[in-house]
Write an enzyme that holds these catalytic residues in place. Structure first.
Site, short mmCIF file in Angstrom:
data_model
loop_
_atom_site.label_atom_id
_atom_site.label_comp_id
_atom_site.label_asym_id
_atom_site.label_seq_id
_atom_site.Cartn_x
_atom_site.Cartn_y
_atom_site.Cartn_z
N CYS A 184 14.02 10.96 6.47
CA CYS A 184 13.99 10.30 7.85
C CYS A 184 15.05 10.78 8.60
O CYS A 184 15.49 10.58 9.85
CB CYS A 184 13.63 8.55 7.49
SG CYS A 184 14.06 7.45 6.82
N GLU B 114 10.01 15.73 14.43
CA GLU B 114 10.28 16.00 13.40
C GLU B 114 9.45 17.25 12.41
O GLU B 114 8.80 17.04 12.78
CB GLU B 114 10.65 14.33 13.61
CG GLU B 114 10.78 14.02 11.62
CD GLU B 114 10.34 12.99 11.31
OE1 GLU B 114 9.34 12.70 11.38
OE2 GLU B 114 11.26 11.94 10.85
N LYS C 41 0.60 -1.39 -0.07
CA LYS C 41 -0.06 -0.01 -0.10
C LYS C 41 1.12 1.41 -0.08
O LYS C 41 1.85 1.52 0.72
CB LYS C 41 -1.04 0.45 1.38
CG LYS C 41 -2.18 1.22 1.08
CD LYS C 41 -2.85 1.19 2.29
CE LYS C 41 -1.82 2.72 2.54
NZ LYS C 41 -1.92 3.99 2.00
N GLU D 55 10.14 1.56 10.42
CA GLU D 55 11.43 2.24 9.92
C GLU D 55 9.74 3.67 10.54
O GLU D 55 10.05 3.53 9.10
CB GLU D 55 11.39 2.36 9.17
CG GLU D 55 13.11 1.46 8.76
CD GLU D 55 13.25 0.69 7.52
OE1 GLU D 55 13.50 -0.05 6.84
OE2 GLU D 55 13.39 1.76 6.41
P1 NAD Z 1 2.24 8.36 7.57
O1 NAD Z 1 2.58 7.24 8.94
O2 NAD Z 1 1.70 9.69 7.76
O3 NAD Z 1 2.05 7.21 6.19
C1 NAD Z 1 2.89 5.81 5.78
C2 NAD Z 1 1.56 5.18 5.12
O4 NAD Z 1 1.75 4.49 6.61
C3 NAD Z 1 0.93 5.23 4.38
O5 NAD Z 1 1.07 4.74 3.32
C4 NAD Z 1 -0.05 5.93 5.17
O6 NAD Z 1 -1.37 5.93 4.65
C5 NAD Z 1 -0.40 5.08 6.00
N1 NAD Z 1 -1.03 5.01 7.49
C6 NAD Z 1 -1.74 5.26 7.91
N2 NAD Z 1 -2.38 5.20 8.83
C7 NAD Z 1 -2.21 3.59 8.66
C8 NAD Z 1 -2.86 2.77 10.02
N3 NAD Z 1 -3.58 3.00 10.95
N4 NAD Z 1 -2.23 1.53 9.51
C9 NAD Z 1 -2.55 1.27 8.46
N5 NAD Z 1 -1.21 2.91 7.50
C10 NAD Z 1 -1.32 3.94 7.95
O7 NAD Z 1 4.05 8.69 7.12
P2 NAD Z 1 4.57 9.38 5.74
O8 NAD Z 1 3.40 11.37 6.50
O9 NAD Z 1 3.35 9.21 4.43
O10 NAD Z 1 5.97 9.84 5.74
C11 NAD Z 1 6.65 10.08 6.98
C12 NAD Z 1 7.72 9.98 7.79
O11 NAD Z 1 8.08 8.63 7.46
C13 NAD Z 1 8.71 10.80 8.88
O12 NAD Z 1 7.91 10.08 9.15
C14 NAD Z 1 9.83 9.77 8.46
O13 NAD Z 1 10.92 10.60 9.22
C15 NAD Z 1 9.25 8.17 8.05
N6 NAD Z 1 10.12 7.61 7.48
C16 NAD Z 1 11.08 7.11 7.44
C17 NAD Z 1 11.98 6.08 7.23
C18 NAD Z 1 13.09 5.31 8.20
O14 NAD Z 1 13.92 4.74 7.38
N7 NAD Z 1 12.89 5.06 9.00
C19 NAD Z 1 12.46 6.15 5.89
C20 NAD Z 1 11.06 6.96 4.98
C21 NAD Z 1 10.77 8.43 5.97
#
Ligand code: NAD
Length: 507
Positions: free
Chosen positions: A301, A400, A192, A267
């Protein structure tokens, strides 16, 4: 407008025509799937906030069907010999390379990331497939653990169908980073992608199918986290969930998967320190500091969003930084000279900009940027921003921001630097700049983070473990670490026939 910029715009326009004209479907069982639900959502181009197109929104039933398909496909895929998985995954890598420019163009328009970085990200996606393809034949390997009268040996078996949930910051590369090892291990996948950047996840599923990946092995379902993502994490056919995203979402997903006892790999977010000592190579440190917060729009990230700078050099270093920041090129993501593109979405733009007022209220100084950038009067552009005179307790040093915003905190000595660096809920990455080799090692051991770079920016080596501590994640990716997640380790104990079997009921 340069010729390259113009041809990027024209080629992107041709690629996007498909998405403008037709609702983007899911990809299930080797074919496009409009889904049972008639719900759709729109996606926006961050460069001007125009609508790119509409996307099918996966309902509970749509996700359920994709999970059942992945479950059925697993029965065959798990038995495909490692050498054959290797061959197929290399074909996927080749197909990615052949489409790398298309992927980069679509990704730039969809996510706002500058084309200079997305071109590399697409190629890195292929490298992920190549690397894990080569590991596929040995994925089952285990240990030989002989005891006195028994031989124990371990084998690994794929865990089953897995859910992969990815964010919007570098969607294609991150999808391949999860999906390639899962497929190499023998798992099937339901992916997804983030709703703000759905296109390249879909392109990956299509490319893999065209390259010969069997039907149902890689499926892609679009939609919201609240319905589509949640259903995926709760579905009993899914045995493990690899999630990249925000810390709070990771926590929600853990709740959602508790009932079906999912294995999780998280992650999550970061607030990573880059610590610059007075004995560091200033020029190299400066290059790295600028790169690690302003590349990828700061939506990264592992970005070094906290500059922890030794007091004795802060005036000189900060002045040089301000000069470099003033020369950064903010612009359209498809312009090859652009270094910082628009932020992914208006909501995210508002969030990032809200920190400028917070910084001023909390007593930090905005030394550069601190406002929206005016590019054609449209889009989610933010000026690269440098906040100084900050302290660890400030919101700008704790949360962040996930944008092109750097917060500087001065320190006195090594102990002070460690205390400031570790004064955070996060623990993803840490960067240290010093020419004292002993100090480099001491710092690496003392920092609470899953990955430490000494005198380097975020240089990745695919066999090395990638992942975070504290609120930045659970588990590691990379090399064999990925297989530990996507596979079950089974112990086999075989007797030599010489040991005494306990005898009950014989007396
Ligand atoms: P997000 O958590 O809002 O969404 C990530 C994904 O999760 C999306 O596909 C979203 O639709 C899905 N999602 C949201 N709620 C959910 C639920 N209840 N159940 C299942 N899926 C759900 O994150 P974002 O805003 O898309 O991305 C930014 C974040 O990602 C930042 O915090 C960043 O640090 C993190 N990130 C971490 C890494 C790492 O390797 N640690 C790498 C890239 C991004």
């Amino acid at each position: 407008m340069s010729q390259d910029f113009e041809s990027n715009l024209q080629d992107a326009d041709k690629l996007l025509a498909r998405f403008r004209n037709d609702t983007l479907p899911h990809f299930v069982n080797g074919m496009h799937d409009a889904g049972l639900s008639q719900d759709t959502f729109e996606t926006i181009a961050p460069a001007d906030n125009s609508i790119i197109g509409r996307v099918a929104s996966g309902s509970v039933e749509d996700v359920g069907r994709a999970c059942e398909v992945a479950e059925a496909a697993f029965e065959e895929w798990k038995n495909v010999p490692g050498k054959e998985r290797k061959r197929l995954l290399h074909k996927v890598a080749d197909a990615i390379i052949a489409r790398a420019r298309d992927i980069a163009l679509v990704e730039s328009i969809d996510s706002g990331q500058a084309i200079r970085f997305m071109t590399k990200a697409a190629v890195r996606g292929a490298a992920n497939f190549q690397y894990f393809a080569d590991m596929a034949p040995n994925a089952r390997d285990g240990l030989s653990l002989p005891a006195d009268e028994h031989l124990n040996y371990t084998i690994r078996q794929p865990i089953g169908p897995v859910g992969v949930i990815t964010p919007w910051n570098t969607p294609f590369m991150l999808s391949t980073w999860k999906i390639a090892p899962a497929l190499a291990a023998g798992c099937t996948v339901v992916h997804k992608p983030a709703a703000w950047s759905p296109y390249t996840g879909m392109m990956l599923a299509e490319i893999a199918h065209e390259a010969g990946l069997p039907d149902g092995v890689l499926n892609c379902v679009h939609g919201s986290g609240a319905v589509t993502g949640k259903t995926l994490t709760e579905h009993p056919a899914i045995k493990a969930v690899a999630f990249v995203g925000e810390t709070t979402t990771g926590s929600q997903i853990m709740h959602q998967g508790a009932e079906t006892l999912k294995r999780f790999h998280f992650e999550l977010g970061g607030k990573n320190p880059v610590i610059v000592f007075e004995d560091a190579d200033m020029d190299r440190a400066l290059d790295a500091v600028v790169f690690m917060i302003f590349s990828l729009n700061g939506e990264r990230c592992t970005s070094s969003s906290r500059l922890i700078i030794q007091e004795s050099i802060q005036d000189e270093f900060n002045a040089k930084l301000i000069e470099r920041i003033g020369k950064l090129k903010v612009g359209h993501p498809l312009d090859p000279v652009t270094e910082i593109g628009p932020l992914v979405h208006q909501n995210h733009f508002d969030k990032v900009c809200s920190y400028f007022d917070i910084a001023a209220k909390e007593g930090a100084t905005i030394a550069a940027g601190g406002k929206a950038a005016q590019i054609d009067g449209k889009g989610n552009y933010v000026e690269p921003t440098f906040l100084i005179n900050a302290s660890s307790g400030m919101t700008i040093a704790r949360q962040e921001i996930f944008g092109p915003v750097l917060t500087a905190i001065p320190f006195k000595d090594e102990a002070d630097a460690i205390a400031i660096a570790n004064d955070t809920d996060y623990g993803l990455a840490g960067y240290v700049w010093t020419n004292d080799i002993g100090r480099g090692h001491r710092m690496a051991h003392s920092l609470d983070a899953g990955m430490i770079w000494v005198n380097s920016e975020n240089n990745r080596h695919l066999p090395s473990p990638f992942g975070g501590m504290k609120s930045s994640g659970i588990g590691r990716d990379g090399g064999d670490y990925s297989f530990d997640f996507y596979m079950e380790t089974k112990n086999v104990c075989i007797a030599m026939g010489s040991h005494r079997v306990p005898q009950l009921g014989k007396a």
